[in-house]
Design an enzyme around this catalytic site. Structure first.
Site, mmCIF file in Angstrom:
data_model
loop_
_atom_site.group_PDB
_atom_site.id
_atom_site.type_symbol
_atom_site.label_atom_id
_atom_site.label_comp_id
_atom_site.label_asym_id
_atom_site.label_seq_id
_atom_site.Cartn_x
_atom_site.Cartn_y
_atom_site.Cartn_z
ATOM 1 N N LYS A 177 0.846 -1.206 0.000
ATOM 2 C CA LYS A 177 0.000 0.000 0.000
ATOM 3 C C LYS A 177 0.878 1.252 0.000
ATOM 4 O O LYS A 177 2.079 1.158 0.299
ATOM 5 C CB LYS A 177 -0.912 -0.030 1.232
ATOM 6 C CG LYS A 177 -0.163 -0.055 2.550
ATOM 7 C CD LYS A 177 -1.042 -0.517 3.693
ATOM 8 C CE LYS A 177 -0.271 -0.463 4.998
ATOM 9 N NZ LYS A 177 -0.952 -1.182 6.083
ATOM 10 N N TYR A 235 16.506 29.401 9.392
ATOM 11 C CA TYR A 235 15.289 30.122 9.800
ATOM 12 C C TYR A 235 15.161 30.134 11.317
ATOM 13 O O TYR A 235 15.362 29.114 11.977
ATOM 14 C CB TYR A 235 14.050 29.446 9.215
ATOM 15 C CG TYR A 235 13.857 29.706 7.746
ATOM 16 C CD1 TYR A 235 13.648 31.002 7.272
ATOM 17 C CD2 TYR A 235 13.869 28.662 6.840
ATOM 18 C CE1 TYR A 235 13.470 31.241 5.909
ATOM 19 C CE2 TYR A 235 13.687 28.885 5.482
ATOM 20 C CZ TYR A 235 13.491 30.172 5.026
ATOM 21 O OH TYR A 235 13.313 30.403 3.687
#
Ligand SMILES: *Cc1c(COP(=O)(O)O)cnc(C)c1O
Length: 351
Positions: free
Chosen positions: A32, A244
């Site tokens: 999956k 950042y």
């Protein structure tokens, strides 16, 4: 920027062998989510050698059917006559986990194989004991429907000491008998509890070389190696900060390497300061925040001649740096990291 995921064909074969060494049961390979993010078309050693392949939804079954004629199990089952027709056209075996699916299946005009999923304590998908009995009676009376297997799913298989595992097994054994094939074990069950193996085992994460159980890799080999190039190296002075938010500050003159991978590629944004990155055989710590396209690694303590712009950094998928470790530093699971590697990353078939 130019991140690459190499999918090792020999590791796939090796991990499948580990399943076979653990259990004589037939193997339902869980593919999956595009093979846990590894790309179905790069998984042929697995697809060609498992007994059945399992996907979550119809769109995945469609893609898988283009690659193989082998049996496909549709875990979600069907929710309408139309999806039933599509599933039959793809020659799927179909899971029945909810009573509303019983009448849809019962109205089929074509022969089909079903897997009945019972709830033994996880309380997510699965028929109750009563619904299961009702379903058995209905389907047994319908000559078009073959009951291939009865299945259930563990809630806590990775917690070896958790008593719920034995309770679920007991409930499963009480509800079912040898008349039908049975299936219970995911990777953690396969690796930790032979009593859970029954007729079909359902390995997922272990096939991709990540262990579901802490502090034991069971000899599994990482299938995906994720890497990216070093795109800049620079020196910063004591007191200067990086990235950042300027969340990491150098306490001495430091050498940092900028690597062309970020959360836009699927590297986890929440990876903490200190998350290891492997460069030329040595582990170095991540510093500062993960950006969309870049991360920063502190290579101060390297022999500087050993690291150069253009060298390759390995983010995971090496014996020295497994995806389980990066997951731990990011407060998540290997499952999530592997399935989240993005379209921007170039996938390559490896040896
Ligand atoms: C995904 C899945 C598995 C495989 O679980 P792993 O922990 O990856 O081995 C097994 N059974 C079902 C029903 C699943 O959805």
């Amino acid at each position: 920027m130019n991140a690459v995921a190499v999918i090792s064909q020999s590791a796939l074969a090796h991990n499948l062998l580990i399943v076979k060494n653990q259990s004589l049961a037939k193997i339902v390979a869980m593919v999956k989510a595009n093979g846990y993010g590894h790309h179905l078309d790069l998984l042929m050693p697995l697809i060609d050698n498992a007994d059945i392949l399992a996907v979550s939804e119809l769109s995945e079954a469609q893609k898988l059917r283009q690659l193989t004629k082998r049996p496909i199990l549709l875990l979600s089952g069907v929710y309408s006559k139309e999806t039933l027709q599509q599933a039959i056209a793809l020659e799927c075996q179909i899971v029945v986990h909810h009573p509303s699916q019983i009448s849809i299946i019962n109205h089929s005009s074509k022969a089909l194989s079903v897997w009945l999923k019972v709830d033994t304590g996880m309380h997510r998908l699965g028929l109750s004991a009563d619904e299961y009995q009702h379903c058995l009676t209905d389907f047994t009376a319908n000559s078009l429907i073959g009951i291939e297997c009865v299945m259930s799913h563990f809630a806590c298989a990775d917690e070896l000491e958790n008593p719920i595992n034995q309770m679920q097994l007991n409930a499963f054994e009480q509800l079912t008998d040898k008349q039908n094939n049975r299936s219970m074990a995911n990777s953690a069950g396969i690796l930790s509890n032979p009593q859970s193996h029954f007729d079909f085992v359902r390995p997922g994460i272990m096939l991709y070389g990540a262990s579901p159980i802490a502090n034991n890799d069971f000899g599994l080999q990482p299938v995906m190696q994720l890497s990216a190039p070093i795109i800049s190296i620079k020196t910063i002075r004591a007191g200067e900060s990086v990235g950042y938010g300027l969340t990491w500050t150098a306490d001495k003159t430091s050498l940092i390497a900028i690597i062309g991978i970020g959360y836009g590629d699927g590297y986890p944004r929440h990876a903490k300061n200190g998350t290891p990155v492997l460069i030329n055989g040595t582990l170095y710590p991540l510093v500062g925040r993960v950006s969309m396209d870049m991360i920063v690694v502190n290579i101060t303590d390297s022999d500087t001649t050993k690291v150069a712009v253009g060298d390759t950094a390995i983010l995971w998928g090496d014996d020295k740096l497994r995806v389980e470790t990066v997951a731990e530093y990011s407060d998540t699971l290997s499952y999530e990291l592997l399935t989240n590697v993005s379209h921007r990353v170039k996938f390559i078939r490896g040896a």
